[in-house]
Design a protein around this motif. Sequence first.
Motif, PDB file in Angstrom:
ATOM      1  N   ALA A   1       0.809  -1.215   0.000  1.00  6.86           N
ATOM      2  CA  ALA A   1       0.000   0.000   0.000  1.00  6.86           C
ATOM      3  C   ALA A   1       0.845   1.269   0.000  1.00  6.86           C
ATOM      4  O   ALA A   1       0.342   2.342  -0.335  1.00  6.86           O
ATOM      5  CB  ALA A   1      -0.922   0.008   1.222  1.00  6.86           C
ATOM      6  N   LEU A   2       2.115   1.180   0.368  1.00  2.82           N
ATOM      7  CA  LEU A   2       2.981   2.358   0.404  1.00  2.82           C
ATOM      8  C   LEU A   2       3.355   2.785  -1.008  1.00  2.82           C
ATOM      9  O   LEU A   2       3.458   1.966  -1.911  1.00  2.82           O
ATOM     10  CB  LEU A   2       4.244   2.064   1.203  1.00  2.82           C
ATOM     11  CG  LEU A   2       4.055   1.839   2.695  1.00  2.82           C
ATOM     12  CD1 LEU A   2       5.377   1.420   3.338  1.00  2.82           C
ATOM     13  CD2 LEU A   2       3.512   3.080   3.368  1.00  2.82           C
ATOM     14  N   PRO A   3       3.575   4.099  -1.197  1.00  6.98           N
ATOM     15  CA  PRO A   3       3.983   4.560  -2.532  1.00  6.98           C
ATOM     16  C   PRO A   3       5.374   4.064  -2.879  1.00  6.98           C
ATOM     17  O   PRO A   3       6.219   3.889  -2.001  1.00  6.98           O
ATOM     18  CB  PRO A   3       3.953   6.092  -2.410  1.00  6.98           C
ATOM     19  CG  PRO A   3       4.039   6.366  -0.958  1.00  6.98           C
ATOM     20  CD  PRO A   3       3.443   5.179  -0.249  1.00  6.98           C
ATOM     21  N   ASP A   4       5.585   3.833  -4.142  1.00  7.20           N
ATOM     22  CA  ASP A   4       6.889   3.381  -4.625  1.00  7.20           C
ATOM     23  C   ASP A   4       7.862   4.552  -4.558  1.00  7.20           C
ATOM     24  O   ASP A   4       7.626   5.588  -5.184  1.00  7.20           O
ATOM     25  CB  ASP A   4       6.757   2.871  -6.060  1.00  7.20           C
ATOM     26  CG  ASP A   4       8.051   2.285  -6.601  1.00  7.20           C
ATOM     27  OD1 ASP A   4       9.065   2.297  -5.872  1.00  7.20           O
ATOM     28  OD2 ASP A   4       8.044   1.818  -7.752  1.00  7.20           O
ATOM     29  N   PRO A   5       8.962   4.430  -3.804  1.00  6.91           N
ATOM     30  CA  PRO A   5       9.893   5.558  -3.678  1.00  6.91           C
ATOM     31  C   PRO A   5      10.592   5.899  -4.987  1.00  6.91           C
ATOM     32  O   PRO A   5      11.105   6.996  -5.145  1.00  6.91           O
ATOM     33  CB  PRO A   5      10.892   5.099  -2.619  1.00  6.91           C
ATOM     34  CG  PRO A   5      10.794   3.619  -2.605  1.00  6.91           C
ATOM     35  CD  PRO A   5       9.396   3.281  -3.036  1.00  6.91           C
ATOM     36  N   ARG A   6      10.587   4.986  -5.951  1.00  5.41           N
ATOM     37  CA  ARG A   6      11.242   5.251  -7.241  1.00  5.41           C
ATOM     38  C   ARG A   6      10.337   5.986  -8.208  1.00  5.41           C
ATOM     39  O   ARG A   6      10.782   6.506  -9.212  1.00  5.41           O
ATOM     40  CB  ARG A   6      11.704   3.937  -7.868  1.00  5.41           C
ATOM     41  CG  ARG A   6      12.769   3.232  -7.018  1.00  5.41           C
ATOM     42  CD  ARG A   6      12.968   1.850  -7.504  1.00  5.41           C
ATOM     43  NE  ARG A   6      11.728   1.126  -7.168  1.00  5.41           N
ATOM     44  CZ  ARG A   6      11.538  -0.148  -7.332  1.00  5.41           C
ATOM     45  NH1 ARG A   6      12.469  -0.897  -7.837  1.00  5.41           N
ATOM     46  NH2 ARG A   6      10.410  -0.723  -6.992  1.00  5.41           N
ATOM     47  N   ARG A   7       9.017   6.044  -7.900  1.00  3.18           N
ATOM     48  CA  ARG A   7       8.074   6.702  -8.788  1.00  3.18           C
ATOM     49  C   ARG A   7       8.211   8.211  -8.650  1.00  3.18           C
ATOM     50  O   ARG A   7       8.278   8.742  -7.553  1.00  3.18           O
ATOM     51  CB  ARG A   7       6.647   6.288  -8.431  1.00  3.18           C
ATOM     52  CG  ARG A   7       5.596   6.846  -9.366  1.00  3.18           C
ATOM     53  CD  ARG A   7       4.202   6.450  -8.929  1.00  3.18           C
ATOM     54  NE  ARG A   7       3.818   7.049  -7.672  1.00  3.18           N
ATOM     55  CZ  ARG A   7       3.289   8.271  -7.543  1.00  3.18           C
ATOM     56  NH1 ARG A   7       3.107   9.019  -8.579  1.00  3.18           N
ATOM     57  NH2 ARG A   7       2.949   8.714  -6.350  1.00  3.18           N
ATOM     58  N   GLN A   8       8.228   8.899  -9.763  1.00  3.16           N
ATOM     59  CA  GLN A   8       8.300  10.358  -9.766  1.00  3.16           C
ATOM     60  C   GLN A   8       6.921  10.923  -9.467  1.00  3.16           C
ATOM     61  O   GLN A   8       5.928  10.467 -10.039  1.00  3.16           O
ATOM     62  CB  GLN A   8       8.788  10.871 -11.131  1.00  3.16           C
ATOM     63  CG  GLN A   8      10.220  10.493 -11.447  1.00  3.16           C
ATOM     64  CD  GLN A   8      11.194  11.103 -10.448  1.00  3.16           C
ATOM     65  OE1 GLN A   8      11.034  12.237 -10.037  1.00  3.16           O
ATOM     66  NE2 GLN A   8      12.181  10.333 -10.041  1.00  3.16           N
ATOM     67  N   PRO A   9       6.825  11.905  -8.574  1.00  2.00           N
ATOM     68  CA  PRO A   9       5.516  12.481  -8.275  1.00  2.00           C
ATOM     69  C   PRO A   9       4.964  13.247  -9.473  1.00  2.00           C
ATOM     70  O   PRO A   9       5.712  13.794 -10.279  1.00  2.00           O
ATOM     71  CB  PRO A   9       5.795  13.438  -7.109  1.00  2.00           C
ATOM     72  CG  PRO A   9       7.259  13.690  -7.136  1.00  2.00           C
ATOM     73  CD  PRO A   9       7.897  12.505  -7.806  1.00  2.00           C
TER      74      PRO A   9
END
Length: 193
Positions: free
Chosen positions: A62-70
């Motif tokens: 459920a946590l956001p992927d830290p590699r994904r660009q906002p």
Amino acid sequence: MAKLPKSIVIEGRRYPTWGLSAKARKQLINLSLVDAHIAELQQRLAHHYVAREHYQLLLKDALPDPRRQPTAAETTRYFWQSVSKAWAQKHWPLSTPSLGLDAFESTSHFRQGDRVLCYVKGHGVVGWGVVEVDTHSTKRHVVWRVGVPTLDAALPAKILKEFSLRHPSRSSQALPSTADIEGLLSALATKAA
């Protein structure tokens, strides 16, 4: 009555249970009941550890992927810019569609794309704009998107609670991410129309 074993070993010495006193047999029964309860608790604890691992995996998913660009919407920052009543009476309504940030105090933290909501002490929210950087220099200014026609048409501080907001306590501060900013901007646009 609980069934007793044929013998017990205590401190390396074996005792036949038929030879124990009534008091010793009672304590042996108590000991076996406690051991059974400990075994049950250990089994329940093992089930809880399995459940904990399962929930930990679900949380990780459920946590956001830290590699994904906002996205652009996620990086948009909103700020209060509080101004004095005297400043507002001198400058409002604005005669130009943009205003240099040097007109405000403590604006060094603004960057291009930030949204600035102008708050006049004693009146309320009077307008909002977007920070832009001049293409020919490094000067930043606010391009106004919405502004009320007069200071008396401002959104008063008392209705800010409806948008999970409070009036600014400093001259410039970020709006909380939990606020209904879109609702506030919509209400301001209605007042400005």
